[in-house]
Motif scaffolding. Structure first.
Motif, PDB file in Angstrom:
ATOM      1  N   GLY A 230       0.804  -1.210   0.000  1.00 33.53           N
ATOM      2  CA  GLY A 230       0.000   0.000   0.000  1.00 33.53           C
ATOM      3  C   GLY A 230       0.840   1.264   0.000  1.00 33.53           C
ATOM      4  O   GLY A 230       2.073   1.228  -0.032  1.00 33.53           O
ATOM      5  N   ASP A 236      -6.742   5.127   7.405  1.00 38.15           N
ATOM      6  CA  ASP A 236      -7.826   4.573   8.216  1.00 38.15           C
ATOM      7  C   ASP A 236      -7.221   3.872   9.429  1.00 38.15           C
ATOM      8  O   ASP A 236      -6.073   3.418   9.402  1.00 38.15           O
ATOM      9  N   GLY A 251      -4.809   1.298   8.288  1.00 40.22           N
ATOM     10  CA  GLY A 251      -5.114   0.962   6.908  1.00 40.22           C
ATOM     11  C   GLY A 251      -4.417   1.838   5.885  1.00 40.22           C
ATOM     12  O   GLY A 251      -4.347   3.059   6.037  1.00 40.22           O
ATOM     13  N   LYS A 253      -4.097   2.322   1.474  1.00 38.13           N
ATOM     14  CA  LYS A 253      -4.735   1.996   0.197  1.00 38.13           C
ATOM     15  C   LYS A 253      -3.759   1.178  -0.648  1.00 38.13           C
ATOM     16  O   LYS A 253      -2.600   1.552  -0.816  1.00 38.13           O
ATOM     17  N   MET A 269      -8.096  -1.941   0.661  1.00 41.40           N
ATOM     18  CA  MET A 269      -7.289  -1.515   1.801  1.00 41.40           C
ATOM     19  C   MET A 269      -6.475  -2.697   2.320  1.00 41.40           C
ATOM     20  O   MET A 269      -6.924  -3.844   2.274  1.00 41.40           O
ATOM     21  N   TYR A 271      -4.397  -3.702   5.913  1.00 48.16           N
ATOM     22  CA  TYR A 271      -4.270  -3.268   7.310  1.00 48.16           C
ATOM     23  C   TYR A 271      -3.125  -4.010   8.002  1.00 48.16           C
ATOM     24  O   TYR A 271      -2.778  -5.143   7.638  1.00 48.16           O
TER      25      TYR A 271
END
Length: 313
Positions: A230, A236, A251, A253, A269, A271
């Motif tokens: 990501g 997030d 999180g 993207k 997403m 995490y």
């Protein structure tokens, strides 16, 4: 002669219909539990199944969690029913145990569970003490649905599990119906009941554990893997209960191509959390991370525990 011929055709037709109906799965309905977590509303947090225990005249529910190796009753929630019904309490077998979170606990043996209208007989169900909501028996009406525990991966071993996310129903069967024979399957690994599905992440094959108890997350992995998959900016965070712990996930993207079974997954997403004990779990299970239900909300999936394969329709 015509009468005999008609009778033969009728018998063949009835036999065909009987065979066809015998292949139709016995569907178990499930419902989604919604909740607000970290100030955000999620419509699909957990899968709950309607449950009847033995011949007890009460309504129960249990979460369907394939991340759990053993099905368990929650000690706090089951306690008043053990006190009320000796027939259930007599099934407690301290010689028959299971391990959870590094400790050994007793099981109840020869328990009959009815999930929806489908009966599963003579099951061994663990008793996880000091967990779950407490109830007073006198306050439990016949209409009250008591959340009593977790249905784990053990209930589907040596079976075929079909989960139809589009229709909120599932089936646990012995033979794959003909209508699903043309589904494209991927070979998977199954270790101690845990399902490990091959994903293609940034053109590299990676195994992810499939966990129906992780509905909130598309991907959960180590911090290192998350940063490689990501962006660098945390967009997030979710603080969630995980059995008796509270864990915060961060999180990012996703910015690399991800696919499963030739199905390209759109931007999602990924995490991670800062607790390195989770990294130890990924390494011990030899997986890249964990995936939940989120990728399959519009699909029907098939987990064939007999042939170690995973299909998406």
């Amino acid at each position: 002669m015509r009468t005999v011929l008609f009778f033969c055709i009728l018998c063949i037709s009835m036999t065909f219909c009987s065979r066809k109906s015998s292949q139709d799965p016995e569907w178990i309905p499930f419902s989604w539990v919604s909740d607000s977590i970290s100030g955000k509303y999620f419509q699909k947090v957990a899968i709950f199944l309607p449950v009847t225990i033995d011949d007890l005249p009460h309504r129960f529910s249990m979460q369907f969690d394939l991340g759990a190796v053993t099905s368990v009753f929650y000690g706090n929630s089951l306690s008043p029913f053990l006190e009320k019904y000796s027939s259930l309490n007599n099934k407690l077998d301290t010689a028959n145990t299971f391990w959870m979170q590094g400790q050994e606990y007793p099981m109840l043996g020869n328990v009959d569970l009815m999930l929806g209208e489908v009966i599963f007989k003579n099951l061994d169900i663990g008793l996880f003490p000091d967990f779950g909501n407490e109830y007073f028996f006198d306050s439990v009406s016949p209409e009250t649905v008591i959340h009593i525990g977790t249905i784990g991966a053990d209930i589907a071993q040596n079976k075929i599990l079909i989960i139809d996310f589009r229709s909120n129903k599932m089936a646990i069967i012995d033979t794959l119906p003909s209508e699903y024979q043309n589904v494209s399957f991927e070979n998977i690994k199954i270790d101690d009941g845990r399902i490990k599905i091959p994903f293609l992440i940034n053109e590299k094959a990676e195994d992810l554990m499939f966990d129906t108890g992780a509905s909130l997350f598309s991907l959960v992995t180590s911090k290192e893997n998350a940063l490689e998959t990501g962006g660098k900016e945390i967009i997030d965070s979710l603080t969630v209960p995980s059995w008796d712990e509270i864990v915060t996930f961060y999180g990012l993207k996703t910015e690399v191509p991800i696919s499963i079974g030739g199905k390209q997954i759109e931007k999602s997403m990924v995490y991670y959390n800062e607790d390195t004990s989770w990294d130890d779990f990924y390494r011990s299970e030899n997986i890249w991370g964990v995936t939940g239900n989120a990728f399959f909300f519009d699909n029907l999936i098939i987990i064939d525990y007999k042939k170690n394969r995973f299909g998406i329709k």
